[in-house]
Design a protein around this motif. Structure first.
Motif, mmCIF file in Angstrom:
data_model
loop_
_atom_site.group_PDB
_atom_site.id
_atom_site.type_symbol
_atom_site.label_atom_id
_atom_site.label_comp_id
_atom_site.label_asym_id
_atom_site.label_seq_id
_atom_site.Cartn_x
_atom_site.Cartn_y
_atom_site.Cartn_z
ATOM 1 N N VAL A 20 0.838 -1.203 0.000
ATOM 2 C CA VAL A 20 0.000 0.000 0.000
ATOM 3 C C VAL A 20 0.875 1.256 0.000
ATOM 4 C CG1 VAL A 20 -1.670 1.332 1.342
ATOM 5 C CG2 VAL A 20 -1.935 -1.152 1.127
ATOM 6 N N ALA A 21 1.930 1.249 0.807
ATOM 7 C CA ALA A 21 2.800 2.428 0.900
ATOM 8 C C ALA A 21 3.489 2.710 -0.426
ATOM 9 C CB ALA A 21 3.839 2.217 2.006
ATOM 10 N N VAL A 22 4.007 1.664 -1.079
ATOM 11 C CA VAL A 22 4.697 1.850 -2.363
ATOM 12 C C VAL A 22 3.727 2.312 -3.435
ATOM 13 C CG1 VAL A 22 5.973 0.669 -4.198
ATOM 14 C CG2 VAL A 22 6.509 0.185 -1.810
ATOM 15 N N LEU A 23 2.528 1.741 -3.459
ATOM 16 C CA LEU A 23 1.535 2.133 -4.465
ATOM 17 C C LEU A 23 1.123 3.586 -4.287
ATOM 18 C CD1 LEU A 23 -0.306 1.271 -6.801
ATOM 19 C CD2 LEU A 23 -1.996 0.545 -5.101
ATOM 20 N N ARG A 24 0.972 4.014 -3.050
ATOM 21 C CA ARG A 24 0.589 5.412 -2.814
ATOM 22 C C ARG A 24 1.694 6.378 -3.216
ATOM 23 N NH1 ARG A 24 -2.314 5.011 3.185
ATOM 24 N NH2 ARG A 24 -4.347 4.266 2.436
#
Length: 452
Positions: free
Chosen positions: A14-18
């Motif tokens: 989730v962090a990388v995608l955001r």
């Protein structure tokens, strides 16, 4: 522990995608150069069900993105695909080849043989398999996709001029890595495909109607003997062992998937999807390198790709064949070329950063062991012997044997000591595994992690 790790991987996804959504989407498309040509050829031959392949490979993309947290590809079994295309296999023969390879891989996984292979096979041989696979992709891009093109042929929208433009654009992204190269090229390719094939090639709505396949004994024999057995060394070496090494090299901040987990993943994908006519698939170091090269840094990339595949398979299926057949080979060729070069680059770390050069120091920290000039040359020679055998015979198994023989020749009298060291390392790994399983709370698990 498994749930705790999946939760951590999900947080990272989730962090990388955001933080970089376009890079993750672009990276998810990095392996199209390998996937599209083989999948389309098999579908045209009626050797697989395209809709089922899209649905199941999409499910496996989502599963691996969640379970492993890295851009682990789901790509065709190349040896099986090559034989199936050449011999015009039926669906029953094709899935029988996948069943055979996956059955052996599953046995290797649950018996611990895959872990033993990892300890036995020297790092220079594994690096040779990786570099050889990368150079094979480069050669494949040139021979199959780019060489047949002329400067203005076969048509104004697929020729060497388009390939040269894509290559120049690729060079520009070396300085501007945030540009979503694969996403731009994919969308451009779709537009050109529509222009080349014409409006009649637009996919139509066809809801997926799954059916099951039960191979007859002659079909099973044909698939197993002609394709399945030949795929086993390629899957074991390049799709499992080399993938585990490469993920450690490219993404050292994330947990490295064990060869056992990767092997079970490969086996289950085919032992489930094959009954419905899905294409035999595996994971691959070339696909991982491709998706990393074009921006993927987490499992979020292939989760997105998986959802896209499922939608296509559920609602369009076989109607996509006409459009995908027209996809420009010049653009695909440059993407395959870039993926091959990215994979071949891992050979650079053979004598500086390879996992077998790290050792525990007195302060319980890790430091890299210095490699003398003689050992350095031996390691380079073994790696290049592996590469040479692989490229000369176009066979991972031959390259593996060439590398192992070269390594054994250099080791000579030290061979017995090496085997003893492998055995002790194996026993140590088993003891660590038992300690790990003995942990009953999250705190104890984290304590074990901090000590290792």
């Amino acid at each position: 522990m498994a749930f705790t790790q999946i939760r951590r991987l999900h947080a990272n996804n989730v962090a990388v995608l955001r933080s970089s959504p376009l890079s993750e989407i672009s990276g998810s498309l990095g392996d199209l150069g390998t996937l599209l040509p083989l999948m389309i050829a098999l579908a045209v031959n009626n050797s697989i069900s395209l809709s089922t392949t899209l649905v199941f490979s999409g499910l496996w993309n989502i599963f691996t993105g969640v379970a492993f947290g890295i851009p682990l590809p789901v790509q065709p079994m190349k040896a099986v695909a090559a034989v199936a295309i050449a011999r015009k296999f039926t669906i029953e023969e094709t899935i029988s080849a996948g069943f055979t390879t996956s059955g052996f891989v599953f046995i290797f996984s649950i018996t611990g043989l895959l872990r033993w292979f990892t300890h036995v096979i020297p790092t220079p041989v594994v690096k040779g398999i990786q570099v050889g696979a990368g150079l094979s992709l480069v050669l494949s891009a040139g021979i199959s996709l780019l060489q047949p093109l002329g400067w203005t042929t076969p048509n104004p929208f697929d020729n060497l001029l388009w390939a040269l433009s894509a290559f120049i654009f690729l060079l520009l992204t070396q300085k501007l890595p945030k540009i979503p190269y694969a996403l731009i090229i994919f969308l451009l390719g779709l537009i050109l495909s529509l222009v080349i094939a014409g409006p009649h090639s637009l996919p139509s709505f066809r809801f997926w109607h799954p059916r099951t396949y039960l191979p007859t004994w002659p079909a099973f024999q044909s698939g197993a003997l002609n394709a399945g057995l030949g795929q086993i060394p390629l899957t074991t070496l390049n799709s499992i062992i080399a993938v585990s090494y490469l993920s450690s090299d490219l993404l050292p901040h994330l947990p490295t998937p064990s060869v056992t987990r990767i092997g079970i993943s490969v086996a289950l994908m085919n032992l489930v999807g094959g009954w419905f006519g899905a294409m035999p698939v595996c994971h691959g170091s070339g696909g991982l390198a491709a998706q990393y090269r074009f921006g993927a840094r987490s499992g979020a990339s292939i989760i997105i790709l998986g959802a896209f595949k499922i939608l296509l398979g559920l609602f369009f299926g076989e109607s996509l064949v006409s459009l995908l057949k027209a996809y420009p080979k010049g653009l695909l060729g440059i993407m395959v070329l870039a993926a091959g070069l990215e994979l071949a680059k891992v050979g650079e770390s053979l004598n500086n950063g390879a996992r077998d050069l790290w050792e525990v120091s007195e302060g319980n920290g890790k430091r890299q062991r210095e490699v003398g000039e003689e050992e350095r040359m031996e390691r380079w020679t073994v790696m290049f012997m592996t590469i040479g055998g692989l490229l000369a015979f176009k066979n991972d198994g031959v390259g593996f044997l060439a590398g192992m023989l070269s390594w054994a020749f250099y080791r000579g009298a030290d061979l017995r000591g090496w085997v003893r060291g492998v055995w002790e390392s194996w026993r140590g790994q088993r003891n660590e595994t038992e300690e790990w399983r003995a942990a009953t709370t999250v705190e104890e698990e984290e304590a074990l992690l901090s000590e290792s």
